[in-house]
Design a protein around this motif. Structure first.
Motif, PDB file in Angstrom:
ATOM      1  N   PHE A 473       0.829  -1.209   0.000  1.00 15.58           N
ATOM      2  CA  PHE A 473       0.000   0.000   0.000  1.00 15.58           C
ATOM      3  C   PHE A 473       0.863   1.258   0.000  1.00 15.58           C
ATOM      4  N   LEU A 474       1.955   1.263   0.748  1.00 20.81           N
ATOM      5  CA  LEU A 474       2.851   2.416   0.780  1.00 20.81           C
ATOM      6  C   LEU A 474       3.514   2.622  -0.573  1.00 20.81           C
ATOM      7  N   LEU A 475       3.920   1.506  -1.189  1.00 22.38           N
ATOM      8  CA  LEU A 475       4.550   1.604  -2.498  1.00 22.38           C
ATOM      9  C   LEU A 475       3.577   2.137  -3.541  1.00 22.38           C
ATOM     10  N   LEU A 476       2.333   1.646  -3.498  1.00 16.08           N
ATOM     11  CA  LEU A 476       1.323   2.148  -4.435  1.00 16.08           C
ATOM     12  C   LEU A 476       1.044   3.636  -4.211  1.00 16.08           C
ATOM     13  N   SER A 477       0.988   4.008  -2.931  1.00 20.35           N
ATOM     14  CA  SER A 477       0.726   5.440  -2.640  1.00 20.35           C
ATOM     15  C   SER A 477       1.838   6.328  -3.173  1.00 20.35           C
ATOM     16  N   VAL A 478       3.086   5.899  -2.995  1.00 20.06           N
ATOM     17  CA  VAL A 478       4.213   6.688  -3.502  1.00 20.06           C
ATOM     18  C   VAL A 478       4.167   6.741  -5.022  1.00 20.06           C
ATOM     19  N   THR A 479       3.849   5.611  -5.648  1.00 21.94           N
ATOM     20  CA  THR A 479       3.784   5.568  -7.121  1.00 21.94           C
ATOM     21  C   THR A 479       2.689   6.488  -7.653  1.00 21.94           C
ATOM     22  N   VAL A 480       1.511   6.416  -7.019  1.00 26.15           N
ATOM     23  CA  VAL A 480       0.397   7.271  -7.465  1.00 26.15           C
ATOM     24  C   VAL A 480       0.732   8.742  -7.242  1.00 26.15           C
TER      25      VAL A 480
END
Length: 496
Positions: A473-480
């Motif tokens: 979830f953290l990785l997706l948030s940073v990517t978005v």
């Protein structure tokens, strides 16, 4: 075959003086000592007169007229036959059986002696041979040579002299060839003996089967078989003498008491002939301690002492079993056919001693006699067996009667062992149920452990997935966020 016999000088000289002063015309008794077939030598420590029988009659008397009833030959006048000896052979043999139980280790009843005139002695060769044979059968050695031999000592008062003969008892013939003359001398032999002792702790676990019960066997039979099996195990035991492992042919030169420790073979203490599970009715536990002792001639090897110690242990256990058996048989009801069953519901029913029965419906336990020691001759000890209800005065009475000892009141008794007991603690099904409960409890415990381990594993897996999910979830948030920032900058550039 024994060719030379040596008697303890101090004791035999005093014994001869006592006989001559007593005025008795004849007397018969036991010769106690050692016979060593390897050295062809015999040793007599002491002579013990056989006491009067239950009717107060002496064990030996003169039979006037002699046994020779043959018709005289023609032309020859009849000869006056010498008075022969009339011996109560059964009573002398019983005396030998009782005395043998009081002797330690390698000391045995090695034969008989007779105090009689020369003519009466010669006229009673058959009677004396039969007496020696009966004594041998009543008090056998733990390791008999072949042929079996005992000694016959004749103390003659007319003329005054000592003589000794070797009795070969394996022959069925009563001929004079059954006696072999041997040299007899006296000397100081007791002072040169070396003493060995051992305190042996044992526990026998003897299975009792329904087959034994159906064959009308008793707990006595089971214990006797258990002792026999234990003797085979004990035979292979190694020994430490004063803390040192011995080797074959080793002799001992040091004085004093030597301590022996027996080391049983590994895993040989387990039951060797256990019955199958469907036949076992119960488990008899026979445990306690045995004090064993022996006396060694300086020319004998230490291996002989170890062999004597092992034999003394087994002989002592069997002697105790015989004592308890005799006591139990005396307690038997008159009508044994009706009293062989134990009726728990009837208060007036007479019960049979557990040793002579095979009733396993409830646990039972009884004590065996314990061995006590008392001094005999010049540092040599003898033993007696005390029942739980007996006192030392009972031992003094037996020693006075059987060993012809003047036991003083302040004599010191040694009690080196604990009481041996025999008990049936559990029936077969009790043992099985206890084992099953143990297995069940163990399985429950294992199940609890498994549940704990599974819950811990589940929690670990849950925490692991939570961490992975948070990371994704953290990785997706940073990517978005980066992607949205890139789109915003691109839109501003197009507007300019």
């Amino acid at each position: 075959m024994v060719k030379t016999v040596t008697g303890e000088e101090s004791h035999l000289t005093a014994f001869e003086t006592q006989l001559s002063q007593s005025g008795v015309p004849v007397q018969v008794g036991l010769a106690v000592g050692k016979l060593n077939a390897d050295l062809d030598r015999g040793y007599v420590f002491g002579l013990i007169p056989t006491p009067p029988n239950d009717h107060g009659q002496p064990a030996c008397a003169l039979l006037e007229g002699g046994p020779d009833k043959r018709k005289p030959s023609k032309g020859k006048p009849p000869k006056d036959s010498a008075p022969s000896l009339e011996i109560d052979i059964g009573w002398v043999a019983e005396h030998a059986r009782q005395v043998s139980k009081m002797l330690l280790g390698s000391i045995h009843v090695v034969g008989i002696y007779v105090w009689a005139g020369e003519s009466s002695f010669k006229a009673s060769s058959v009677e004396l041979w039969q007496t020696a044979k009966a004594v041998s059968a009543a008090s056998p050695f733990h390791k008999e040579c072949n042929p079996i031999e005992r000694i016959l000592i004749h103390i003659s008062y007319s003329p005054r002299r000592w003589s000794c003969r070797n009795c070969i008892l394996s022959s069925s013939s009563f001929a004079s060839t059954s006696f072999h003359p041997c040299d007899f001398k006296t000397g100081k032999i007791l002072s040169g003996l070396q003493a060995f002792r051992c305190v042996y702790n044992f526990e026998m676990r003897i299975p009792l089967s329904y087959k034994d019960a159906s064959n009308q066997n008793t707990c006595k039979d089971a214990i006797h078989k258990g002792i026999t099996r234990h003797a085979a195990v004990l035979k292979d035991a190694q020994a430490l003498v004063d803390g040192n492992l011995i080797y074959d042919g080793q002799t001992c030169s040091s004085d004093g008491m030597h301590e022996v420790e027996l080391l049983l073979p590994f895993m040989n203490g387990r039951l060797t002939d256990a019955c199958s599970g469907s036949e076992i009715a119960g488990l008899l536990v026979f445990s306690g301690s045995v004090y064993a002792s022996t006396y060694l001639n300086p020319k004998e090897s230490i291996a002989q002492a170890i062999s004597d110690i092992k034999a003394d242990i087994i002989t002592s256990l069997r002697s105790r079993l015989d004592i308890v058996s005799d006591e139990a048989e005396q307690m038997m009801p008159v009508d044994s056919s009706d009293s062989s069953r134990i009726d728990d519901d009837s208060s007036h029913a007479k019960s049979v001693h557990p040793l002579l029965s095979f009733d396993l419906r409830k646990p039972f336990s009884f004590s065996f006699p314990r061995r006590v020691l008392l001094p005999w001759l010049d540092g040599i000890f003898i033993c007696d067996y005390l029942q739980p209800f007996e006192e030392f005065k009972d031992t003094k009475e037996r020693c006075k009667e059987l060993m012809s000892m003047d036991v003083v009141s302040d004599i010191e008794f040694l009690e080196p062992e604990t009481t041996a007991t025999a008990s049936v603690a559990k029936s077969f099904w009790d043992v099985v149920l206890d084992c099953s409960r143990s297995v069940t409890n163990q399985s429950k415990g294992d199940k609890k452990v498994r549940l704990t381990e599974e819950s811990n594993s589940t929690m670990s897996k849950f925490l692991h997935w939570n961490i992975v999910t948070a990371g994704i979830f953290l990785l997706l948030s940073v990517t978005v966020g980066v992607w949205m920032l890139f789109l915003s900058n691109d839109h501003k550039s197009q507007t300019i």
